[in-house]
Design a protein around this motif. Structure first.
Motif, mmCIF file in Angstrom:
data_model
loop_
_atom_site.group_PDB
_atom_site.id
_atom_site.type_symbol
_atom_site.label_atom_id
_atom_site.label_comp_id
_atom_site.label_asym_id
_atom_site.label_seq_id
_atom_site.Cartn_x
_atom_site.Cartn_y
_atom_site.Cartn_z
ATOM 1 N N VAL A 27 11.087 0.892 3.989
ATOM 2 C CA VAL A 27 10.348 1.596 2.933
ATOM 3 C C VAL A 27 10.186 0.697 1.716
ATOM 4 C CG1 VAL A 27 11.226 3.821 3.734
ATOM 5 C CG2 VAL A 27 12.402 2.640 1.877
ATOM 6 N N CYS A 28 9.079 0.845 1.042
ATOM 7 C CA CYS A 28 8.844 0.005 -0.134
ATOM 8 C C CYS A 28 9.655 0.539 -1.302
ATOM 9 C CB CYS A 28 7.356 -0.106 -0.442
ATOM 10 S SG CYS A 28 6.776 0.920 -1.762
ATOM 11 N N HIS A 29 10.103 -0.392 -2.123
ATOM 12 C CA HIS A 29 10.991 -0.064 -3.243
ATOM 13 C C HIS A 29 10.346 0.887 -4.239
ATOM 14 C CE1 HIS A 29 13.642 -0.757 -6.688
ATOM 15 N NE2 HIS A 29 12.561 -1.004 -7.394
ATOM 16 N N TRP A 30 9.032 0.708 -4.437
ATOM 17 C CA TRP A 30 8.397 1.350 -5.580
ATOM 18 C C TRP A 30 7.959 2.780 -5.321
ATOM 19 C CZ3 TRP A 30 9.117 -1.204 -9.920
ATOM 20 C CH2 TRP A 30 9.375 -2.566 -9.833
ATOM 21 N N CYS A 31 7.633 3.117 -4.092
ATOM 22 C CA CYS A 31 7.157 4.483 -3.829
ATOM 23 C C CYS A 31 8.043 5.225 -2.838
ATOM 24 C CB CYS A 31 5.713 4.456 -3.319
ATOM 25 S SG CYS A 31 4.517 4.184 -4.643
ATOM 26 N N PHE A 55 12.549 -2.613 0.978
ATOM 27 C CA PHE A 55 11.991 -3.947 0.745
ATOM 28 C C PHE A 55 10.876 -3.822 -0.287
ATOM 29 C CE2 PHE A 55 8.141 -3.824 3.446
ATOM 30 C CZ PHE A 55 8.371 -2.608 4.083
ATOM 31 N N PRO A 56 10.399 -4.943 -0.812
ATOM 32 C CA PRO A 56 9.573 -4.861 -2.029
ATOM 33 C C PRO A 56 8.259 -4.109 -1.860
ATOM 34 C CG PRO A 56 10.304 -7.116 -1.636
ATOM 35 C CD PRO A 56 10.666 -6.334 -0.434
ATOM 36 N N CYS A 57 7.578 -4.314 -0.734
ATOM 37 C CA CYS A 57 6.214 -3.793 -0.617
ATOM 38 C C CYS A 57 5.835 -3.833 0.863
ATOM 39 C CB CYS A 57 5.287 -4.702 -1.436
ATOM 40 S SG CYS A 57 3.533 -4.382 -1.227
ATOM 41 N N THR A 58 4.961 -2.943 1.283
ATOM 42 C CA THR A 58 4.531 -3.017 2.689
ATOM 43 C C THR A 58 3.830 -4.348 2.968
ATOM 44 O OG1 THR A 58 2.541 -1.817 2.067
ATOM 45 C CG2 THR A 58 4.305 -0.548 3.125
ATOM 46 N N GLY A 59 3.279 -4.952 1.923
ATOM 47 C CA GLY A 59 2.647 -6.255 2.099
ATOM 48 C C GLY A 59 3.659 -7.325 2.500
ATOM 49 N N SER A 80 6.914 2.631 5.674
ATOM 50 C CA SER A 80 6.283 3.531 4.710
ATOM 51 C C SER A 80 6.192 2.871 3.340
ATOM 52 C CB SER A 80 7.098 4.831 4.616
ATOM 53 O OG SER A 80 6.422 5.763 3.822
ATOM 54 N N GLY A 81 5.090 3.115 2.667
ATOM 55 C CA GLY A 81 4.904 2.515 1.353
ATOM 56 C C GLY A 81 4.018 3.385 0.465
ATOM 57 N N CYS A 82 3.530 2.761 -0.580
ATOM 58 C CA CYS A 82 2.711 3.468 -1.563
ATOM 59 C C CYS A 82 1.342 3.826 -0.968
ATOM 60 C CB CYS A 82 2.472 2.588 -2.779
ATOM 61 S SG CYS A 82 3.954 1.830 -3.457
ATOM 62 N N HIS A 83 0.748 4.854 -1.468
ATOM 63 C CA HIS A 83 -0.608 5.212 -1.043
ATOM 64 C C HIS A 83 -1.572 4.087 -1.431
ATOM 65 C CE1 HIS A 83 -0.112 9.467 0.145
ATOM 66 N NE2 HIS A 83 0.918 9.425 -0.680
ATOM 67 N N ASP A 86 -2.160 2.618 -5.013
ATOM 68 C CA ASP A 86 -0.966 2.777 -5.849
ATOM 69 C C ASP A 86 0.030 1.643 -5.711
ATOM 70 O OD1 ASP A 86 -2.014 5.161 -6.616
ATOM 71 O OD2 ASP A 86 -0.650 6.419 -5.449
ATOM 72 N N CYS A 87 -0.284 0.653 -4.888
ATOM 73 C CA CYS A 87 0.691 -0.415 -4.619
ATOM 74 C C CYS A 87 1.074 -1.108 -5.928
ATOM 75 C CB CYS A 87 0.090 -1.425 -3.637
ATOM 76 S SG CYS A 87 1.131 -2.859 -3.341
ATOM 77 N N HIS A 88 2.369 -1.315 -6.105
ATOM 78 C CA HIS A 88 2.861 -1.976 -7.310
ATOM 79 C C HIS A 88 2.276 -3.386 -7.438
ATOM 80 C CE1 HIS A 88 5.741 -2.540 -10.563
ATOM 81 N NE2 HIS A 88 6.031 -3.723 -10.055
ATOM 82 N N TYR A 89 1.970 -3.980 -6.293
ATOM 83 C CA TYR A 89 1.380 -5.328 -6.293
ATOM 84 C C TYR A 89 -0.124 -5.248 -6.026
ATOM 85 C CZ TYR A 89 6.316 -6.129 -6.005
ATOM 86 O OH TYR A 89 7.658 -6.085 -6.261
ATOM 87 N N VAL A 90 -0.682 -4.117 -6.293
ATOM 88 C CA VAL A 90 -2.116 -3.837 -6.296
ATOM 89 C C VAL A 90 -2.735 -3.777 -4.892
ATOM 90 C CG1 VAL A 90 -4.395 -4.449 -7.254
ATOM 91 C CG2 VAL A 90 -2.305 -4.938 -8.561
ATOM 92 N N GLY A 92 -1.061 -5.092 -1.813
ATOM 93 C CA GLY A 92 -0.158 -5.352 -0.694
ATOM 94 C C GLY A 92 -0.358 -4.398 0.468
ATOM 95 N N ASN A 93 -0.525 -3.114 0.156
ATOM 96 C CA ASN A 93 -0.629 -2.150 1.265
ATOM 97 C C ASN A 93 -1.996 -2.192 1.945
ATOM 98 O OD1 ASN A 93 -1.887 -1.007 -0.912
ATOM 99 N ND2 ASN A 93 -0.685 0.893 -0.929
ATOM 100 N N TYR A 94 -3.015 -2.705 1.254
ATOM 101 C CA TYR A 94 -4.322 -2.859 1.924
ATOM 102 C C TYR A 94 -4.230 -3.932 3.014
ATOM 103 C CZ TYR A 94 -6.690 -0.077 -1.683
ATOM 104 O OH TYR A 94 -7.103 0.917 -2.510
HETATM 105 FE FE1 FES Z 1 4.687 -0.025 -2.372
HETATM 106 FE FE2 FES Z 1 3.144 -2.282 -2.263
HETATM 107 S S1 FES Z 1 4.665 -1.731 -3.713
HETATM 108 S S2 FES Z 1 3.291 -0.661 -0.851
#
Ligand code: FES
Length: 470
Positions: A27-31, A55-59, A80-83, A86-90, A92-94
């Motif tokens: 799971v991503c740290h931020w969401c 971990f930091p991000c799904t990216g 699982s990560g941010c929608h 909403d990614c903290h790193y803008v 990463g999840n795309y």
């Molecule tokens: Fe959550 Fe990138 S920080 S998916």
């Protein structure tokens, strides 16, 4: 209220049975981590089968992590990560979304039940959704049952009788020997002119080896050597594999068939070569033979000289305006074999591929001939940490072949050199072809067509399909 229907009661019921699924959640740290925390602080009750790794991000998510989880006995993996948006790193999840889609298709092709690998978007405020996702994923993994020990054939009684369509049985062109002599004369003349004028310091081409009839790559530095050039239906090797290293010593000329020029496009896309440092000599190709048969890759190839080429030996050079235009091509004969594998039940697919991988010698010949495998240190040789076991065993062989195929997703130009040189005759071409189909279907992208296009797994669209994500 019927207590038997509550999640807690279900969890207690489940714990009474002998087997409990083990699920690893990345799971991503931020969401999602915060969402799972929210589920805890609001005292949501959900099955206790999930072990969370933050971990930091799904990216940052690598398929290597997923493979390691399965290797170590996880029955299921949830990422699982941010929608999106909403990614903290803008972004990463795309990027991750594309990689997930392709990796999921690869594992399913290998016979891994898709219920074992799931993805979701859960925000920091969605504690309720997190509990629901865990319940659904746990139920899916429970339905799929205990995972087969990774890297081993299961239930030998269910080995499928695999019958592939043989390229020799298919209608198609046959290599035309009579068309090759004038091409060879032009190749030798072009090589002499380029080398004598100093326009190139080295030429990569084909020549006869000391073994009768065997064609090997040759590297010419002198005009006098031009006579060793050969052009026969044994010129199968993709010479672009030698290009990045050869260009370190100066400007290089290279003889390219249609499939080779697609690899050059890939190298240009990935900034591995500079266009101004290479002279491409295109040859019209009527097909090459592998083990006496027309190669599978040749059946749906027009054999034309690429518009990317600087020179053409024995054929017209199409207009540069044609570059990047995807023309209609006949169906790929490899698709029938891919379709056949996909028609098998998951267990038979798993057994088929485990039997294939069990033969792998880890000689890395597939990597050595691949024009798009150019890393100075391959992930398979990194030991700190060691993600891919170097042992010739089921886990190591599976990890290597899965990672090799995934690294080529959206990049493989389908030259099938890996299959040709594999001493164990592993159908690597089918892994590559399955991912090429997935990439084209999802992202409308075909490798080796456009030197300025972004590779599909190094780019994204905000509206990429995510039907497989919860
Ligand atoms: Fe959550 Fe990138 S920080 S998916």
């Amino acid at each position: 209220m019927d207590s038997a229907a509550t999640p807690l009661a279900q969890a207690v019921d489940a714990s009474a049975s002998a087997w409990q699924p083990h699920i690893i959640a990345f799971v991503c740290h931020w969401c999602t981590y915060a969402g799972a925390d929210m589920a805890g602080t609001t005292r949501r009750i959900y099955p206790p089968n999930v072990r969370i790794l933050r971990f930091p991000c799904t990216g940052r998510m690598s398929p290597l992590f997923i493979l390691r989880a399965f290797e170590q006995g996880a029955d299921g993996v949830l990422v699982s990560g941010c929608h999106p948006g909403d990614c903290h790193y803008v972004q990463g999840n795309y990027f991750a979304r594309r990689r997930f889609a392709v990796f999921r298709a690869l594992l399913e092709f290998l016979g891994v039940d898709p219920r074992r690998l799931q993805f979701s978007w859960v925000s920091a405020s969605e504690g309720v959704k997190w509990a629901r996702v865990v319940e659904e994923v746990t139920q899916g993994v429970r339905d799929a049952g205990p995972i087969s020990p990774w890297g081993r054939v299961q239930d030998h009684g269910r080995l499928a009788l695999v019958r592939f369509a043989s390229p020799a049985d298919q209608a198609g062109r046959r290599p035309g020997e009579d068309e090759r002599a004038p091409v060879l004369a032009e190749l030798r003349r072009a090589a002499s002119e380029l080398l004598s004028s100093g326009r190139i310091s080295r030429l990569i081409g084909y020549g006869e080896s000391s073994l009768p009839g065997k064609i090997v790559p040759v590297f010419l530095d002198n005009v006098a050597d031009a006579s060793v050039l050969a052009w026969t239906d044994g010129c199968s090797a993709n010479l672009a594999a030698y290009l990045p290293a050869a260009m370190r010593s100066g400007k290089v000329g290279i003889i390219v068939k249609s499939c080779d020029s697609k690899a050059v496009v890939g190298l240009l896309q990935e900034n591995q070569i500079r266009r101004e440092d290479v002279v491409l000599i295109g040859v019209p190709c009527t097909g090459v033979r592998v083990n006496g048969r027309l190669a599978s890759k040749c059946f749906n190839c027009d054999g034309q000289v690429s518009p990317l080429c600087d020179l053409s030996a024995g054929g017209a050079r199409p207009a540069a305006a044609a570059m990047g235009v995807q023309v209609a091509v006949p169906p790929d004969v490899r698709d029938a074999d891919v379709g056949y594998i996909e028609s098998l039940p998951l267990l038979d697919r798993w057994n088929f591929w485990q039997n294939q991988f069990a033969r792998c010698l880890r000689c890395y010949a597939c990597r050595a001939v691949c024009p798009l495998c150019y890393c100075e240190t391959c992930i398979a040789e990194k030991h700190r940490p060691q993600w891919i076991s170097t042992s010739i065993d089921g886990k190591g062989n599976t990890a290597w072949n899965v990672v090799r195929a995934f690294h080529l997703a959206g990049r493989c130009i389908g030259c099938d050199e890996c299959s040709r040189v594999c001493p164990a005759n592993i159908r690597l071409d089918l892994l590559n072809r399955r991912l090429a189909i997935e990439v084209e279907r999802r992202f409308g992208y075909r490798a080796g067509q456009d030197a300025v296009a972004s590779p599909p797994l190094a780019s994204f669209r905000q509206d990429d399909s995510e039907e497989f994500i919860r």
